[in-house]
Design a protein around this motif. Sequence first.
Motif, PDB file in Angstrom:
ATOM      1  N   ARG A 155      12.183   5.029  32.631  1.00 57.92           N
ATOM      2  CA  ARG A 155      12.495   4.725  34.030  1.00 57.92           C
ATOM      3  C   ARG A 155      11.371   3.864  34.599  1.00 57.92           C
ATOM      4  O   ARG A 155      10.205   4.272  34.584  1.00 57.92           O
ATOM      5  N   THR A 156      11.738   2.672  35.052  1.00 57.25           N
ATOM      6  CA  THR A 156      10.774   1.733  35.623  1.00 57.25           C
ATOM      7  C   THR A 156      11.312   1.206  36.947  1.00 57.25           C
ATOM      8  O   THR A 156      12.497   1.369  37.243  1.00 57.25           O
ATOM      9  N   LYS A 183      14.788  -3.691  37.685  1.00 57.94           N
ATOM     10  CA  LYS A 183      16.231  -3.692  37.406  1.00 57.94           C
ATOM     11  C   LYS A 183      16.696  -4.987  36.758  1.00 57.94           C
ATOM     12  O   LYS A 183      17.730  -5.025  36.126  1.00 57.94           O
ATOM     13  N   CYS A 225       5.441   4.678  35.619  1.00 59.59           N
ATOM     14  CA  CYS A 225       6.804   4.774  35.085  1.00 59.59           C
ATOM     15  C   CYS A 225       7.005   6.165  34.494  1.00 59.59           C
ATOM     16  O   CYS A 225       6.043   6.882  34.232  1.00 59.59           O
ATOM     17  N   ASP A 236      14.514  -0.781  33.743  1.00 57.85           N
ATOM     18  CA  ASP A 236      14.866   0.605  33.994  1.00 57.85           C
ATOM     19  C   ASP A 236      16.024   1.006  33.080  1.00 57.85           C
ATOM     20  O   ASP A 236      16.997   0.262  32.921  1.00 57.85           O
TER      21      ASP A 236
END
Length: 164
Positions: free
Chosen positions: A32-33, A36, A52, A136
């Motif tokens: 998850r970052t 996008k 992250c 992400d």
Amino acid sequence: MANPDFGVREGEVTVDLPADFDAGVYFIGRIRTPWKERKDCPKNARASDAVCTVELDPQWVPALKEVETCSHLVLLYWMDKAPRNLVRQVPGQYGVQRGTFALRSPARPNPIAMSVVKLNDVDGNKLSVVGLDCLDGTPLLDIKPYFASTDSAPDAVVGWHTRK
């Protein structure tokens, strides 16, 4: 299929991909970052101090035993949006054609990326880390401890990069 956002730049060369795969992998979680879209990702994992989250699938949590004792980890991840058929690339930040294997670009036959990340915290199946450069939701392939004694090569050189 590759993400159309990657496109083929002028001067780049593609090849036909093999009809069949030689191996399979298990995605063990997702990263998850804050990023996008490709244009928002840092070009280098060290260029960002964003915190992250690595979300490990629950069945792999027992494999995290003593990971919290590591200051840094090597993450291997699958750049699932990257094209796989580029053999010559023209990176936007350099504008010079180079062979895929002379670059760290995510566009490669097997879009495996790696980053050495600083581990901030482990909470159940979630690892808080700094030092990533992926979109992400990027699939996670593996986590390994970083050993400065064996993983660091201070005299390593990328000749074309020193000439820029």
